[in-house]
Design an enzyme around this catalytic site. Structure first.
Site, PDB file in Angstrom:
ATOM      1  N   SER A 273     -31.951 -14.096  -7.555  1.00  0.00           N
ATOM      2  CA  SER A 273     -30.739 -13.561  -8.275  1.00  0.00           C
ATOM      3  C   SER A 273     -30.516 -13.627  -9.474  1.00  0.00           C
ATOM      4  O   SER A 273     -31.709 -13.735 -10.183  1.00  0.00           O
ATOM      5  CB  SER A 273     -29.528 -14.252  -7.323  1.00  0.00           C
ATOM      6  OG  SER A 273     -28.432 -13.244  -7.858  1.00  0.00           O
ATOM      7  N   ASN A 274     -29.559 -13.649 -10.273  1.00  0.00           N
ATOM      8  CA  ASN A 274     -29.513 -13.718 -11.816  1.00  0.00           C
ATOM      9  C   ASN A 274     -27.991 -14.408 -12.191  1.00  0.00           C
ATOM     10  O   ASN A 274     -27.431 -14.904 -11.268  1.00  0.00           O
ATOM     11  CB  ASN A 274     -29.597 -12.391 -12.149  1.00  0.00           C
ATOM     12  CG  ASN A 274     -28.281 -11.441 -11.764  1.00  0.00           C
ATOM     13  OD1 ASN A 274     -27.202 -11.598 -12.068  1.00  0.00           O
ATOM     14  ND2 ASN A 274     -28.664 -10.376 -11.061  1.00  0.00           N
TER      15      ASN A 274
END
Ligand code: PMT
Length: 394
Positions: free
Chosen positions: A208-209
């Site tokens: 993810s980020n």
């Protein structure tokens, strides 16, 4: 924008009451006529004369207050009010407002007025998170009372939790925002995306980020406040508070986000994509947890570019560009390659800006040129984006 506006500032008994002395001063300096109502317990923290000295108005401290005459009693000021602000708001006053218990002039005034109400809670973190307080908070949201904060930070008890009253300068911004509220997005159905998508590797791990979703939520709230019907399609979010009136659609992956956007696009006129969509997903999701010994590499495949694939002739598209170099050059490329009406370019390497921050510094780029904005809170930026995007909406 608040010049000559009648603002009732209700102060209740919290250590944060000193912030309302600053707030009353900032409001008066901005031209507002401020009428303070001080609860009995607030008098343990701040004095009447501070407020009367700053506002040049007598302070109301009770229903049967001999200092006040009929021209400034709670009903009279309630009818004239443009806005009521309760700051700081204790657990006690939240419960009373939510239940309509008008045993003091603060609630009496709110009940008798048609003005919008902003409430800024301040209390211990555990107290704020208690089911009783949360129940009242939810009820206040349901009846359209605007909740400001509380913020996370050091509390009087020494712990670091949600419970701090919004800082006076931020509350002033929200008050200005509320009083200058335009309804220029009425009749518009808008889709906003927020947060980071999650691309699962196995039942335990994912890619993810750093997106918190704050930027997207700020845009959704600004649209809601300007009259739009908003659907917020979101990946993981740090905080969902104050999203009343916004239709929330939760997704995990980029593919799910794409599907949900496509489901809503037909009936919408505006798409603002502030989500940080993963460009790649894992090719072979493993249903079993992969043993660390066999996890040498992960094969990826490209996700669709959602913004690019949505037909820009059917909906007004506003995209973001998260860049760490060549901000303007890259953002301009995205404007044309993704067929957007506008790109919000943000340099994600700037300190105190971009991912996870309450503030952002952006350049708005469209066919007419660019607008370089200073660092500002995300709600303010959201309104700037809407001010510029308005011309593209029929
Ligand atoms: O969520 P916050 O913590 O508040 O942080 C805000 C933010 C930094 C995430 C936000 O301001 C921001 O920049 N969002 C866009 C992040 C991004 O993915 O940028 P990009 O330059 O990689 O993509 C350009 C545009 O295409 C974006 O509108 C993005 O949503 C969209 N996109 C990207 C990839 C993809 N596969 N599909 C897309 O639609």
């Amino acid at each position: 924008m608040i010049d000559k506006k009648n603002i009732i500032l209700c102060v209740t008994g919290s250590i944060a009451a000193y912030k309302s002395v600053y707030l009353s001063s900032a409001l008066v300096k901005s031209g507002a006529n401020v009428q303070v109502i001080l609860s009995k317990s607030a008098k343990n923290f701040v004095g009447e004369s501070s407020f009367s000295g700053i506002t040049h108005n007598p302070v109301i401290t009770g229903y049967y207050d001999s200092k006040t005459d009929l021209s400034i009693d709670h009903i009279d000021i309630a009818k004239k009010a443009d806005l009521i602000v309760v700051a700081p708001a204790t657990a006690n006053i939240l419960a009373k407002i939510s239940l309509g218990i008008s045993s003091d002039p603060i609630v009496g005034c709110i009940l008798a007025s048609k003005a919008p109400v902003i409430v800024a809670p301040a209390m211990d973190g555990d107290m704020y998170n208690s089911p009783q307080v949360q129940k009242h908070i939810n009820e206040l949201r349901r009846i359209n009372i605007h909740l400001s904060g509380p913020e996370k930070g050091r509390l009087a008890s020494g712990i670091n939790e949600f419970g701090r009253m919004t800082e006076p300068e931020d509350l002033l911004e929200e008050i200005i925002e509320k009083l200058s509220k335009k309804k220029d997005y009425e009749k518009i159905n808008a889709i906003v995306t927020a947060g980071g998508t999650i691309e699962e590797i196995d039942p335990v791990r994912y890619i993810s980020n750093k997106s918190s979703g704050k930027m997207g939520i700020a845009i959704a709230k600004a649209l809601r406040d300007r009259g739009a019907k908003v659907t917020l399609i979101h990946g993981k979010l740090e905080n969902k508070s104050d999203t009343y009136g916004i239709r929330m659609v939760s997704v995990i992956s980029a593919l799910e986000m794409k599907k949900e956007i496509e489901n809503h696009v037909e009936n919408s006129q505006l798409l603002i994509m502030s989500a940080a969509v993963a460009d790649y997903r894992v090719k072979n999701f493993s249903k079993e947890k992969i043993k660390k010994e066999s996890m040498n590499s992960i094969e990826l495949e490209k996700n669709p570019d959602i913004l690019k694939e949505i037909d820009g002739n059917k909906i007004v598209k506003v995209g973001f560009a998260a860049e760490s170099e060549k901000l303007l050059e890259n953002a301009k490329k995205k404007l044309s390659s993704k067929n957007c009406k506008m790109i919000v370019a943000n340099d994600i390497t700037l300190e105190g800006s971009g991912f996870g921050s309450d503030n952002n510094k952006a350049v708005l780029i469209d066919e007419n040129g660019q607008e370089n904005l200073p660092l500002m809170n995300k709600i303010k930026l959201a309104h700037k984006i809407l001010d510029r995007a308005k011309k593209y909406i029929n």
